[in-house]
Each structure stands twice: as structure tokens, then as C-alpha cells.
Design an enzyme around this catalytic site. Structure first.
Site, short mmCIF file in Angstrom:
data_model
loop_
_atom_site.label_atom_id
_atom_site.label_comp_id
_atom_site.label_asym_id
_atom_site.label_seq_id
_atom_site.Cartn_x
_atom_site.Cartn_y
_atom_site.Cartn_z
N GLN A 42 8.91 0.77 5.52
CA GLN A 42 9.16 -0.43 4.87
C GLN A 42 10.14 -0.06 3.84
O GLN A 42 10.07 0.71 2.92
CB GLN A 42 7.83 -0.74 4.33
CG GLN A 42 7.80 -1.41 2.92
CD GLN A 42 8.14 -2.93 3.10
OE1 GLN A 42 9.14 -3.26 3.15
NE2 GLN A 42 7.17 -3.95 3.43
N ARG A 44 10.60 -2.03 0.89
CA ARG A 44 10.09 -2.29 -0.21
C ARG A 44 9.26 -1.15 -0.76
O ARG A 44 8.24 -1.03 -0.18
CB ARG A 44 9.51 -3.70 -0.18
CG ARG A 44 8.75 -4.05 -1.17
CD ARG A 44 7.89 -5.53 -1.18
NE ARG A 44 8.97 -6.62 -0.91
CZ ARG A 44 9.58 -6.98 -1.78
NH1 ARG A 44 9.18 -6.80 -3.25
NH2 ARG A 44 10.11 -8.26 -1.88
N SER A 58 -5.10 -17.49 -3.86
CA SER A 58 -4.87 -18.59 -2.95
C SER A 58 -5.32 -18.25 -1.45
O SER A 58 -5.91 -19.38 -0.79
CB SER A 58 -3.41 -18.79 -2.89
OG SER A 58 -2.85 -19.62 -2.10
N GLU A 84 3.67 -7.55 4.47
CA GLU A 84 2.84 -6.56 3.95
C GLU A 84 1.96 -7.29 2.63
O GLU A 84 1.00 -6.87 2.25
CB GLU A 84 3.46 -5.25 3.56
CG GLU A 84 2.59 -4.48 2.98
CD GLU A 84 3.35 -3.04 2.71
OE1 GLU A 84 2.94 -2.18 2.05
OE2 GLU A 84 4.41 -2.86 3.43
N ARG A 85 2.69 -8.07 1.79
CA ARG A 85 2.08 -8.73 0.80
C ARG A 85 0.98 -9.59 1.07
O ARG A 85 -0.16 -9.35 0.47
CB ARG A 85 2.95 -9.55 0.04
CG ARG A 85 4.17 -8.88 -0.95
CD ARG A 85 5.12 -10.03 -1.62
NE ARG A 85 4.22 -10.47 -2.65
CZ ARG A 85 3.83 -11.61 -2.76
NH1 ARG A 85 3.97 -12.61 -1.69
NH2 ARG A 85 3.24 -12.20 -3.72
N ARG A 86 1.07 -10.19 2.17
CA ARG A 86 -0.05 -10.92 2.64
C ARG A 86 -1.10 -10.08 3.11
O ARG A 86 -2.51 -10.48 2.89
CB ARG A 86 0.41 -11.80 3.69
CG ARG A 86 1.16 -13.47 3.70
CD ARG A 86 1.90 -13.98 4.69
NE ARG A 86 3.06 -13.15 4.85
CZ ARG A 86 3.78 -13.39 5.96
NH1 ARG A 86 3.42 -13.84 6.79
NH2 ARG A 86 5.13 -12.78 5.91
N GLU A 117 14.29 -8.42 7.42
CA GLU A 117 13.20 -9.33 6.90
C GLU A 117 13.19 -9.11 5.29
O GLU A 117 13.01 -10.13 4.42
CB GLU A 117 11.92 -9.20 7.37
CG GLU A 117 10.90 -10.26 7.26
CD GLU A 117 9.90 -9.85 5.92
OE1 GLU A 117 9.50 -10.86 5.26
OE2 GLU A 117 9.93 -8.80 5.53
#
Length: 288
Positions: A42, A44, A58, A84-86, A117
Site C-alpha cells: 500500500q 499510502r 457514518s 483500506e480507509r473503509r 487506485e
């Protein structure tokens, strides 16, 4: 006026899924969150904990709107290609399962999909984008021109980002942490001497100089003027660059210190148990 996508076309337009074996990827499956792990490649390295916490709220209310994209690992578990954030937010929200597409892709295809991505995301910092470009070029032996065609971006944009990696580690960390923007960095690059570059960077932080002011300062330094007004740089730390590289790799502050007898410490700072777990997982991956 509609805002132009600053990072080009989307993932689906960049990778021909017809060239990738995607057996069983047309349906959405509910996957146990405990069987999912991040992609070790990854690009990020920085995640905004506050925004992930907001996303978790949310998700508790509405669920995950956009499914994750995963691939099945050899051990029967899953690795994240996108989302990955989700996944992180879903763990905070207490979900046991998440909706996901499961694709069958090779290691190299997964690496490319994850890189593309991520560099399409507008919230990546300039250094993350630059490192993503460099990894695509190095992994697939691409020219800047070919990468420009694949990403739908101008070659000059790619070249400008790659030039950022020539800056001293201290300035790269400042870019990563958004203490200055890419316009400032490009103006600093007009100065050849890394020591003077750092002095200019320190003056930007101290005085809040605009990009135009830094460009003018760079011009004056090139003409032999202006440098005398720059702050005196602190004594160099021989381990500062190494610590900076480790900080970027681990996504956590690293400090290296040594006394006159040659003894010292390497300190890694973490903010919570989740960040510690990510750091330990990075070390575990190095042992494989």
C-alpha cells in the site's frame, strides 16, 4: 465551473479488467472483517485518524456504501486492493463483516491496481503521489511518457512530482505533513545547495512566505543575493535523513540519538494501539 479531477482518470479506465482473471468478481460478498488484512505494498502511509473516525460514525448509521475490493490470499484470507480507509473505519464501527468484490489477480497486478487506485485520490499528499509514480516506473520499467499515457496525466506533472524526491528529507516530511505546498517545494528546487534549501524551508515555516516570495528569494540567491538574510541552520544531525526515511516507512515519528560513547536509542512514537499494531505488522513483513 466544474472542478477538474486533479489526478486524472479513474482506476477502471487505467487497467483493462479483461486482461485480468477476475473469476467470481461480479458479485458482492460479505467477508468477515477478521479475515482481511492491508496490502503490504500500500503506497499510502498516512491515514487521518479524525476522518476515519468520522467515517466510522457514518458507517454505523448507513453501512458501507461502496464495497471494498479484495483478493483471495494463498492462506484463504483476503488482502485489500482498494478500500483500506473503509476497512479501518468498519473495525472502529464494530462491524463483523464488510461488503466486498473479490478479484483473482497476481501479485504484480495487485501492486499496480493498488498504486493506481491510490494516486488517483485527491487527498494524497505530494510525496505519496511522487512515491507512487516512482514505484510504478521502477516496478514496470516505464518511461515518464508511458506512465503519462497510462494515467492520463501530463508528463510535466509526473516529472514535477518526481523532482520532489530530490529534496532533503526534512523538506519532504514537511510536504508530507502539509507544512508547505508543492508550489513552495518547486520554488525551493530552483536552489541547488541542499543546505540553503533547508534554510529557505525554515524561513517559510517561520514567516509564512508565499510561493511568489519564495520564487523571488530563489532568484536572488541564484544571483548571489539574499542568502545572508536566511536563518542559520542548526548543527547537522547525521542520522536525521535515516530517521526521516524510517518515519515515512513506518508512518510514525522516529528519533535516533547517540552519545559521545557511541551508545544511543532509536525511538518510535505511536498514538494508539492500532498504530502500534500497524508498526509491528510492518516489522513482521520484513521478516518474511
Amino acid at each position: 465551473m466544474a472542478k477538474r479531477n486533479a489526478l486524472g482518470r479513474g482506476l477502471d479506465s487505467l487497467i483493462s479488467l479483461g486482461d485480468i482473471n477476475t473469476d467470481g468478481s461480479s458479485a458482492i460478498s460479505d467477508i468477515d472483517i477478521s479475515r482481511i488484512s492491508p496490502n503490504p505494498d500500500q503506497p499510502r502511509r498516512m491515514f487521518d485518524e479524525e476522518s476515519i473516525a468520522e467515517l466510522a460514525v457514518s458507517i454505523r448509521e448507513l453501512g458501507i456504501v461502496t464495497p471494498l475490493t479484495l483478493r483471495l490470499s494463498d492462506d484463504g484470507d483476503y488482502q485489500i486492493i482498494a478500500g483500506e480507509r473503509r476497512w479501518r473505519a468498519a473495525k472502529i464501527a464494530g462491524l463483523d463483516k464488510v461488503p466486498a468484490y473479490v478479484r483473482t489477480v497476481s501479485d504484480s497486478e495487485m501492486t499496480e491496481m493498488a498504486l493506481i487506485e491510490n494516486i488517483q485520490r485527491e487527498d494524497l499528499n505530494a510525496i505519496e503521489v511522487a512515491l507512487g509514480f516512482k514505484k510504478l516506473i521502477d516496478t514496470y520499467n516505464l518511461t515518464q511518457e508511458r506512465l503519462s499515457e497510462r494515467l492520463g496525466k501530463k508528463r510535466a506533472t509526473i516529472a514535477n512530482h518526481l523532482r520532489l524526491l530530490r529534496l532533503p528529507a526534512e523538506i519532504q516530511l514537511g510536504l508530507r505533513d502539509r507544512k508547505l505546498d508543492m508550489g513552495h517545494a518547486r520554488a525551493i528546487l530552483s536552489i541547488d545547495d541542499p543546505k540553503v534549501q533547508i534554510k529557505v524551508y525554515q524561513q517559510i515555516l517561520k514567516e509564512g512566505l508565499s510561493v511568489r516570495a519564495v520564487e523571488e528569494l530563489g532568484r536572488r540567491i541564484a544571483e548571489g543575493e539574499g542568502e545572508e538574510k536566511l536563518p542559520v541552520a542548526p548543527a547537522p544531525n547525521p542520522y536525521k535523513e535515516v530517521a526521516g526515511n524510517l518515519s515515512r516507512y513506518l508512518s510514525a515519528p522516529v528519533r535516533i540519538s547517540k552519545n559521545a560513547a557511541g551508545k544511543g536509542t532509536i525511538a518510535i512514537k505511536f498514538d494508539n494501539e492500532e498504530q502500534l499494531a500497524e508498526i509491528l505488522k510492518t516489522f513482521e513483513q520484513l521478516e518474511r
